[in-house]
Write a protein that holds these residues in place. Sequence first.
Motif, PDB file in Angstrom:
ATOM      1  N   ASN A 188      -0.673  -0.377  -1.320  1.00 56.49           N
ATOM      2  CA  ASN A 188      -1.545   0.360  -0.415  1.00 56.49           C
ATOM      3  C   ASN A 188      -1.395  -0.240   0.980  1.00 56.49           C
ATOM      4  OD1 ASN A 188      -3.498   1.689   1.006  1.00 56.49           O
ATOM      5  ND2 ASN A 188      -5.228   1.035  -0.269  1.00 56.49           N
ATOM      6  N   CYS A 189      -0.582   0.408   1.815  1.00 57.29           N
ATOM      7  CA  CYS A 189      -0.373  -0.064   3.185  1.00 57.29           C
ATOM      8  C   CYS A 189      -1.218   0.712   4.176  1.00 57.29           C
ATOM      9  CB  CYS A 189       1.109   0.030   3.555  1.00 57.29           C
ATOM     10  SG  CYS A 189       1.813   1.692   3.391  1.00 57.29           S
ATOM     11  N   GLY A 190      -2.102   1.556   3.657  1.00 55.94           N
ATOM     12  CA  GLY A 190      -2.959   2.360   4.514  1.00 55.94           C
ATOM     13  C   GLY A 190      -4.251   1.651   4.894  1.00 55.94           C
ATOM     14  N   THR A 191      -5.226   2.429   5.317  1.00 57.17           N
ATOM     15  CA  THR A 191      -6.499   1.880   5.790  1.00 57.17           C
ATOM     16  C   THR A 191      -7.664   2.227   4.883  1.00 57.17           C
ATOM     17  OG1 THR A 191      -6.840   3.839   7.196  1.00 57.17           O
ATOM     18  CG2 THR A 191      -5.706   1.938   8.186  1.00 57.17           C
ATOM     19  N   ARG A 192      -7.403   2.967   3.805  1.00 53.76           N
ATOM     20  CA  ARG A 192      -8.470   3.383   2.883  1.00 53.76           C
ATOM     21  C   ARG A 192      -8.115   2.959   1.462  1.00 53.76           C
ATOM     22  NH1 ARG A 192      -9.438   9.703   4.784  1.00 53.76           N
ATOM     23  NH2 ARG A 192      -9.980   9.248   6.974  1.00 53.76           N
ATOM     24  N   PRO A 193      -9.119   2.822   0.593  1.00 61.03           N
ATOM     25  CA  PRO A 193      -8.829   2.523  -0.816  1.00 61.03           C
ATOM     26  C   PRO A 193      -7.963   3.625  -1.427  1.00 61.03           C
ATOM     27  CG  PRO A 193     -11.146   2.151  -0.333  1.00 61.03           C
ATOM     28  CD  PRO A 193     -10.576   2.833   0.866  1.00 61.03           C
ATOM     29  N   TYR A 194      -7.108   3.226  -2.389  1.00 58.08           N
ATOM     30  CA  TYR A 194      -6.221   4.178  -3.044  1.00 58.08           C
ATOM     31  C   TYR A 194      -6.471   4.099  -4.547  1.00 58.08           C
ATOM     32  CZ  TYR A 194      -1.961   6.905  -3.923  1.00 58.08           C
ATOM     33  OH  TYR A 194      -1.080   7.884  -4.314  1.00 58.08           O
ATOM     34  N   ALA A 195      -6.790   5.225  -5.152  1.00 59.33           N
ATOM     35  CA  ALA A 195      -7.152   5.265  -6.574  1.00 59.33           C
ATOM     36  C   ALA A 195      -5.951   5.634  -7.439  1.00 59.33           C
ATOM     37  CB  ALA A 195      -8.280   6.261  -6.800  1.00 59.33           C
ATOM     38  N   LEU A 196      -5.849   4.974  -8.587  1.00 60.99           N
ATOM     39  CA  LEU A 196      -4.848   5.282  -9.598  1.00 60.99           C
ATOM     40  C   LEU A 196      -5.541   5.404 -10.939  1.00 60.99           C
ATOM     41  CD1 LEU A 196      -2.002   2.768  -8.628  1.00 60.99           C
ATOM     42  CD2 LEU A 196      -1.920   5.260  -8.362  1.00 60.99           C
ATOM     43  N   LEU A 236      -7.935   2.384 -11.465  1.00 60.71           N
ATOM     44  CA  LEU A 236      -7.775   1.301 -10.507  1.00 60.71           C
ATOM     45  C   LEU A 236      -8.158   1.794  -9.122  1.00 60.71           C
ATOM     46  CD1 LEU A 236      -4.214   0.013 -11.529  1.00 60.71           C
ATOM     47  CD2 LEU A 236      -6.417  -0.822 -12.374  1.00 60.71           C
ATOM     48  N   SER A 237      -8.647   0.887  -8.314  1.00 61.15           N
ATOM     49  CA  SER A 237      -8.893   1.161  -6.905  1.00 61.15           C
ATOM     50  C   SER A 237      -8.241   0.048  -6.104  1.00 61.15           C
ATOM     51  CB  SER A 237     -10.391   1.242  -6.600  1.00 61.15           C
ATOM     52  OG  SER A 237     -10.601   1.498  -5.215  1.00 61.15           O
ATOM     53  N   LEU A 238      -7.228   0.403  -5.328  1.00 61.71           N
ATOM     54  CA  LEU A 238      -6.496  -0.574  -4.539  1.00 61.71           C
ATOM     55  C   LEU A 238      -7.039  -0.595  -3.112  1.00 61.71           C
ATOM     56  CD1 LEU A 238      -2.811   0.221  -5.615  1.00 61.71           C
ATOM     57  CD2 LEU A 238      -4.399  -1.424  -6.639  1.00 61.71           C
ATOM     58  N   ALA A 239      -7.557  -1.741  -2.701  1.00 60.32           N
ATOM     59  CA  ALA A 239      -7.980  -1.909  -1.313  1.00 60.32           C
ATOM     60  C   ALA A 239      -6.736  -2.005  -0.431  1.00 60.32           C
ATOM     61  CB  ALA A 239      -8.838  -3.162  -1.179  1.00 60.32           C
ATOM     62  N   PRO A 240      -6.859  -1.748   0.874  1.00 56.48           N
ATOM     63  CA  PRO A 240      -5.695  -1.924   1.758  1.00 56.48           C
ATOM     64  C   PRO A 240      -5.079  -3.309   1.589  1.00 56.48           C
ATOM     65  CG  PRO A 240      -7.456  -0.805   2.923  1.00 56.48           C
ATOM     66  CD  PRO A 240      -8.029  -1.215   1.593  1.00 56.48           C
ATOM     67  N   GLY A 241      -3.774  -3.340   1.392  1.00 56.59           N
ATOM     68  CA  GLY A 241      -3.059  -4.598   1.175  1.00 56.59           C
ATOM     69  C   GLY A 241      -2.854  -4.945  -0.279  1.00 56.59           C
ATOM     70  N   GLU A 242      -3.579  -4.309  -1.190  1.00 54.55           N
ATOM     71  CA  GLU A 242      -3.400  -4.570  -2.625  1.00 54.55           C
ATOM     72  C   GLU A 242      -2.274  -3.703  -3.190  1.00 54.55           C
ATOM     73  OE1 GLU A 242      -7.599  -6.171  -4.382  1.00 54.55           O
ATOM     74  OE2 GLU A 242      -7.334  -3.983  -4.323  1.00 54.55           O
ATOM     75  N   ALA A 243      -1.791  -4.077  -4.378  1.00 51.95           N
ATOM     76  CA  ALA A 243      -0.666  -3.375  -4.987  1.00 51.95           C
ATOM     77  C   ALA A 243      -0.869  -3.240  -6.491  1.00 51.95           C
ATOM     78  CB  ALA A 243       0.646  -4.099  -4.697  1.00 51.95           C
ATOM     79  N   ALA A 244      -0.160  -2.297  -7.076  1.00 51.14           N
ATOM     80  CA  ALA A 244      -0.151  -2.091  -8.524  1.00 51.14           C
ATOM     81  C   ALA A 244       1.297  -2.009  -8.996  1.00 51.14           C
ATOM     82  CB  ALA A 244      -0.903  -0.820  -8.898  1.00 51.14           C
ATOM     83  N   ARG A 245       1.480  -2.302 -10.284  1.00 52.03           N
ATOM     84  CA  ARG A 245       2.833  -2.295 -10.861  1.00 52.03           C
ATOM     85  C   ARG A 245       2.895  -1.442 -12.122  1.00 52.03           C
ATOM     86  NH1 ARG A 245       6.652  -5.737  -8.987  1.00 52.03           N
ATOM     87  NH2 ARG A 245       6.018  -7.300  -7.448  1.00 52.03           N
ATOM     88  N   SER A 246       4.060  -0.839 -12.304  1.00 53.36           N
ATOM     89  CA  SER A 246       4.418  -0.161 -13.542  1.00 53.36           C
ATOM     90  C   SER A 246       5.839  -0.601 -13.865  1.00 53.36           C
ATOM     91  CB  SER A 246       4.334   1.359 -13.372  1.00 53.36           C
ATOM     92  OG  SER A 246       4.767   2.032 -14.539  1.00 53.36           O
ATOM     93  N   SER A 247       6.437  -0.041 -14.890  1.00 61.05           N
ATOM     94  CA  SER A 247       7.832  -0.353 -15.198  1.00 61.05           C
ATOM     95  C   SER A 247       8.455   0.781 -15.990  1.00 61.05           C
ATOM     96  CB  SER A 247       7.957  -1.670 -15.976  1.00 61.05           C
ATOM     97  OG  SER A 247       7.245  -1.603 -17.201  1.00 61.05           O
ATOM     98  N   LEU A 248       9.774   0.889 -15.858  1.00 62.54           N
ATOM     99  CA  LEU A 248      10.577   1.835 -16.623  1.00 62.54           C
ATOM    100  C   LEU A 248      11.371   1.042 -17.642  1.00 62.54           C
ATOM    101  CD1 LEU A 248      11.997   3.914 -13.622  1.00 62.54           C
ATOM    102  CD2 LEU A 248       9.860   4.288 -14.875  1.00 62.54           C
ATOM    103  N   MET A 249      11.383   1.497 -18.893  1.00 61.84           N
ATOM    104  CA  MET A 249      12.016   0.749 -19.981  1.00 61.84           C
ATOM    105  C   MET A 249      12.883   1.674 -20.822  1.00 61.84           C
ATOM    106  SD  MET A 249       8.349  -0.903 -20.923  1.00 61.84           S
ATOM    107  CE  MET A 249       7.654   0.712 -20.500  1.00 61.84           C
TER     108      MET A 249
END
Length: 301
Positions: A188-196, A236-249
């Motif tokens: 999340n490189c924006g200015t608002r929370p981002y929901a997943l 999930l709720s990502l605050a600005p600057g936070e990140a989430a991960r997934s993976s392809l297998m």
Amino acid sequence: MRRPRTPLPLAAAVFAGLLLLTGCGSDTAPIGAAEEETEKCREAGPPLGEAKDGVRITGTKGLGASTPGCSSGVASVAFEVTSPKKEPYAYTVTFSVTDAAGQAYESTPVAVPSVPGGATVRTSFTATPAQGPDSAGTAGVKIFKVRSVPVDELGSPAGPCPRSGVRVTADQGDAAMGLRAVGVRLENCGTRPYALDGYPRVTPLDEQHRPLTGVRVLRGGAEISTGLGTTSPRRLSLAPGEAARSSLMWRNTHEGFGKAANGPYVRLVAKPGASPVMLIPELDLGTTGKLGVAAWEKERR
């Protein structure tokens, strides 16, 4: 094809995240004594004319074994990219560089950031394979691999934050005993929370960016290997600057006489309504036809 002794970045990363061989432009500046001496040690080569997937080598310089009294030859390769698409595409071009000993190396991918639809962009790069004790300069260059992504679907690992407010990128991946895993990171490189919520939507694509047929996209990695992709889906709720991960297998397993399902790209949508991002994990699914996708999980700081 043999790779250089010095490790190089792979194409499973997104375009702008690679260590690039910088394009050389067409303008030339005055050269000093050292540059003049270097020029004397190079011989201009005729245009090779080789073409692959819209990329054509238009000229070479410095091919061949080293000249007596000169250091090992270094080749400059001019090439052009012509896009048949209607919209702008970003390209990466990987070359096969052969040294004077006959050993072939895969170059670092060369980025051409944007080619307008129907247009041709000309650039060049310097071919520099790792020089072994039995090699003496660059003897030949061929186009090895071409990859392209719509500019609007680039993952943007660097630079200004995309309009979507998030960056989506893929890592170099891990491969062992036929098992493949490529990590996906959303920041999340924006200015608002981002929901997943739950899993990203993933569509495997072939070299022409068409959906791969005969492939099942699975939630989690249980059918791929024990212990992979076991994260339970959650909001999930990502605050600005936070990140989430997934993976392809997936597994590169070949059984019987079935047709292998291979494709370089995936189109990923982080959540319903999100803008798609095209990644290049270089899928080699063998005959399994299975691609596992892990649920989003907040990255630990």
